[in-house]
Design an enzyme around this catalytic site. Structure first.
Site, short mmCIF file in Angstrom:
data_model
loop_
_atom_site.label_atom_id
_atom_site.label_comp_id
_atom_site.label_asym_id
_atom_site.label_seq_id
_atom_site.Cartn_x
_atom_site.Cartn_y
_atom_site.Cartn_z
N CYS A 148 0.72 -1.25 -0.10
CA CYS A 148 -0.19 0.02 0.21
C CYS A 148 0.87 1.33 -0.20
CB CYS A 148 -1.19 0.25 1.12
SG CYS A 148 -1.56 -1.77 1.63
N CYS B 150 -13.14 0.16 7.71
CA CYS B 150 -12.24 -0.11 6.75
C CYS B 150 -12.33 0.55 5.33
CB CYS B 150 -12.57 -1.67 6.31
SG CYS B 150 -12.85 -2.64 7.52
N SER B 151 -10.94 0.98 4.78
CA SER B 151 -10.94 1.66 3.40
C SER B 151 -11.61 0.54 2.48
CB SER B 151 -9.70 1.71 3.15
OG SER B 151 -8.73 0.65 3.23
N LYS C 257 -10.33 6.03 3.79
CA LYS C 257 -11.80 5.65 4.26
C LYS C 257 -12.79 6.09 3.29
CE LYS C 257 -15.21 4.04 6.03
NZ LYS C 257 -15.40 3.85 4.53
N HIS D 82 -9.22 3.56 -1.64
CA HIS D 82 -7.80 3.24 -1.45
C HIS D 82 -7.52 2.29 -2.48
CE1 HIS D 82 -4.10 1.92 0.11
NE2 HIS D 82 -4.52 1.16 1.23
C1 LIG Z 1 -14.53 -4.15 4.18
C2 LIG Z 1 -14.54 -5.09 3.21
C3 LIG Z 1 -14.21 -6.63 3.55
C4 LIG Z 1 -16.17 -5.08 2.68
O1 LIG Z 1 -16.03 -6.00 1.33
P1 LIG Z 1 -17.54 -6.39 1.08
O2 LIG Z 1 -17.85 -7.25 2.34
O3 LIG Z 1 -17.19 -7.12 -0.17
O4 LIG Z 1 -18.50 -5.22 1.13
P2 LIG Z 1 -19.41 -4.91 -0.33
O5 LIG Z 1 -18.64 -4.67 -1.61
O6 LIG Z 1 -20.48 -6.25 -0.43
O7 LIG Z 1 -20.25 -3.77 0.15
C5 LIG Z 1 -21.52 -3.64 0.99
C6 LIG Z 1 -22.01 -2.21 0.81
O8 LIG Z 1 -21.13 -1.21 1.56
C7 LIG Z 1 -20.47 -0.42 0.81
N1 LIG Z 1 -19.16 -0.47 1.29
C8 LIG Z 1 -18.11 -1.32 1.09
N2 LIG Z 1 -17.11 -1.00 1.66
C9 LIG Z 1 -17.49 0.17 2.12
C10 LIG Z 1 -16.44 0.90 3.06
N3 LIG Z 1 -15.03 0.81 2.98
N4 LIG Z 1 -16.93 2.14 3.34
C11 LIG Z 1 -18.11 2.65 2.88
N5 LIG Z 1 -18.95 1.84 2.18
C12 LIG Z 1 -18.62 0.63 1.91
C13 LIG Z 1 -20.60 -0.87 -0.58
O9 LIG Z 1 -20.79 0.33 -1.47
C14 LIG Z 1 -21.83 -1.57 -0.55
O10 LIG Z 1 -22.85 -0.88 -0.67
P3 LIG Z 1 -24.22 -1.11 -1.39
O11 LIG Z 1 -24.86 -2.39 -0.77
O12 LIG Z 1 -25.29 0.01 -1.39
O13 LIG Z 1 -23.67 -1.44 -2.78
C15 LIG Z 1 -13.85 -4.82 1.85
O14 LIG Z 1 -13.85 -3.31 1.66
C16 LIG Z 1 -12.11 -4.74 2.32
O15 LIG Z 1 -11.45 -5.69 2.29
N6 LIG Z 1 -11.61 -3.39 2.81
C17 LIG Z 1 -10.32 -3.35 3.15
C18 LIG Z 1 -9.25 -3.25 2.07
C19 LIG Z 1 -7.90 -3.39 2.57
O16 LIG Z 1 -7.62 -3.97 3.27
N7 LIG Z 1 -7.06 -2.47 1.66
C20 LIG Z 1 -5.47 -2.37 1.92
C21 LIG Z 1 -5.53 -1.78 3.25
S1 LIG Z 1 -3.82 -0.93 3.26
#
Ligand SMILES: CC(C)(COP(=O)(O)OP(=O)(O)OC[C@H]1O[C@@H](n2cnc3c(N)ncnc32)[C@H](O)[C@@H]1OP(=O)(O)O)[C@@H](O)C(=O)NCCC(=O)NCCS
Ligand SMILES: [Zn+2]
Lengths: 386, 129
Positions: free
Chosen positions: A87, A210-211, A332, A336
């Site tokens: 990252c 989570c981002s 956030k 990201h």
């Molecule tokens: C947190 C996480 C697991 C969520 O993924 P998910 O469970 O597949 O979530 P979905 O894509 O099904 O999203 C569900 C809903 O929340 C929303 N959403 C997803 N992530 C979001 C976030 N971080 N902030 C705000 N809204 C979010 C989506 O738009 C979706 O909305 P909708 O139902 O209206 O379309 C994923 O975003 C993730 O892994 N994040 C971390 C990324 C990371 O580790 N990056 C590296 C860091 S250095």
């Protein structure tokens, strides 16, 4: 060493960009940066591209050449190099470009970052991101990337009495800032209750801690300070650029709640710029998870360990507070795209210092960026000023 | 991950075989070929860990990649072994049972079965002691 300036910045819209490809994302950001600097692509001497995992996300390697080709830069056969530190890949690209110009090796260098994360499914994304930590001894045991930061949060909350609500306030503040950033992925305000009600990802972290998973690209153009006014009336000077490393695994750290690489990179940057945290008007920190923003504020020296939750609750990290943090919306709310984030942070500070951050403008002359790879195995800090 | 990649570290994964540096007395799991403190002055000797430790920090994983999905929710922890070194591993217990400072001991368990091939990967997990 020569003094170096940022003379052009370019960003794509961040989000789920089904409409565009990996290469076109970068070309869009790069073209905007060249346009912003009022120069021609023929003037560019060298390019560095930050990218974490083209190989996993779009099955593409050899990204330096691919990007140079599609950006029309192979005409002059300029050196084009992809750099990677999970990252922090974008931060690394910036620092490589900075040292290349500062050393006198090249004059005009473009530093960019790009990631296309939504072309694969959620499970594959989670698996690819686990490669930012130790795949064999953390990932294989079942630790996801959010899970590692969750373990930092558990340790921190237990030791410093941070409340779950204070953690949520980081996200609420960053979403409030992101509303005013036209490129942000989630331009909507959220409440503490929204965060507390969102799905648990890895206790105590919830979805809204989570981002998100994001497509996007960013680019900046650097040149020697003495040439900068040929391209822009508002050059932004690079006052410092530093990098530090630490153990790849969280379990090998001296202290789980302190990123020693942040402390080291921060100190080096302040030393190079002959400044202290008090001199910084705003900072973009690596809030890949809410807990990470709190650790960063402390590790860089804006407050002592254990106080960042209170600082956030008191509104001191909001726009108008004593040290505005993540005016862009942070990772956030802005999103990201892992390889692009470090460059996006620089773009935000440049916009702020030029007075172009409409709706989220801070009165600022000196800004800082802080970009983390993995759980803190690489950190890049930059200080910029006008 | 390829079979040789697991196989190579099988003894370490199954029996917590690591090593330690005779020069400075520091223990390593996973094993290291070079002591980061003593580097070339270090003398690395094999060592099998007792497997007794305590939970330093933990999380409950609710969203995992496909290979681990069937196991969710599961507890992941950083465990400090009694020799003083820390490692990351799953703790087999109810999500609300785990806490910081909890004593744990090692057990031999299936870690996951890989993708469509279903190759089972074994290794070390922990249970409350
Ligand atoms: C947190 C996480 C697991 C969520 O993924 P998910 O469970 O597949 O979530 P979905 O894509 O099904 O999203 C569900 C809903 O929340 C929303 N959403 C997803 N992530 C979001 C976030 N971080 N902030 C705000 N809204 C979010 C989506 O738009 C979706 O909305 P909708 O139902 O209206 O379309 C994923 O975003 C993730 O892994 N994040 C971390 C990324 C990371 O580790 N990056 C590296 C860091 S250095
Ligand atoms: Zn030693």
């Amino acid at each position: 060493m020569r003094e170096v300036a940022v003379v052009g910045v370019g960003l794509t819209k961040f989000g789920e960009r089904w409409d565009t490809s990996f290469r076109n994302l970068f070309v869009e950001a790069g073209a905007k940066a060249v346009e912003d600097a009022g120069m021609s692509g023929d003037q560019i001497d060298e390019m560095f591209v930050g990218n974490m995992s083209g190989g996993r996300f779009v099955l593409q390697e050899h990204i330096g050449a691919l990007i140079a080709d599609h950006a029309g830069l192979t005409k002059n056969h300029i050196p084009a190099t992809r750099v990677e530190a999970a990252c922090a890949s974008g931060g690394l690209a910036f620092r490589q470009a900075y040292t290349t110009v500062a050393s006198g090796m090249q004059d005009i260098v473009i530093a960019g970052g790009v990631e296309k994360m939504t072309d694969v499914g959620g499970s594959e994304t989670t698996d690819a991101l686990a490669g930012a930590a130790d795949r064999e001894w953390e990932g294989l045991a079942g630790a996801t990337f959010p899970g590692l930061y969750a373990m930092i949060a558990t340790d921190y909350m237990n030791r410093y009495g941070l409340t779950r609500e204070q953690l949520a306030m980081v996200s609420v503040k960053n979403h409030r800032n992101g509303v005013h950033n036209p490129i942000a992925q989630y331009r909507k305000e959220i409440t503490v209750e929204d965060v507390m009600r969102s799905t648990l990802v890895a206790d105590p972290l919830r979805l809204l801690d989570c981002s998100p998973v994001t497509d996007g690209a960013a680019a900046v153009i650097l040149c020697p300070m003495e040439m900068a006014r040929k391209f822009t009336d508002t050059p932004v000077k690079v006052l410092a650029s530093s990098q530090a490393s630490d153990t790849i695994s969280l379990h090998d750290r001296r202290d789980f709640s302190t990123l020693d690489a942040s402390v080291a990179a921060g100190r080096r940057a302040f030393k190079q710029a002959s400044l202290t945290p008090k001199d910084i008007d705003l900072v973009e920190v690596h809030d890949c998870f809410t807990i990470a923003e709190l650790c960063a504020i402390e590790d860089l020296g804006f407050c002592v360990k254990g106080e960042a939750g209170k600082l956030t609750e008191d509104g001191q990290t909001a726009i108008g507070g004593s040290i505005p943090v993540n005016t862009s919306g942070g990772l956030k709310s802005c999103g990201h795209p892992v390889g692009a984030t470090g460059i996006k942070q620089v773009c935000e500070i440049v916009s702020q210092l030029r007075g172009e951050a409409v709706g989220r403008q801070v009165d600022a002359e000196i800004g800082m960026t802080h970009n983390v790879g993995g759980t803190g195995a690489t950190v890049v800090c930059n200080i910029l000023g006008v | 991950m390829s079979v040789p990649r697991y196989w190579r570290k099988q003894q370490n994964r199954y029996n917590l075989k690591g090593n330690y540096c005779e020069t400075c007395g520091r223990y390593f799991f996973p094993p290291r070929v070079l002591c980061p403190d003593c580097r070339r002055d270090g003398k690395i000797v094999d060592y099998e860990f007792s497997g007794n430790g305590t939970v330093r920090t933990f999380s409950i994983i609710r969203t995992a990649s496909d290979d681990y999905d069937l196991q969710t929710p599961y507890a992941i922890a950083i465990i400090e072994l009694e020799e003083g070194t820390c490692m990351t591993a799953q703790v087999i217990c109810e999500p609300d049972e785990i806490s910081i400072g909890m004593p744990v001991k090692r057990v031999f368990r299936k870690i996951f079965s890989e993708g469509d091939s279903g190759v089972i990967v074994y290794g070390t997990k922990f249970v409350p002691a």
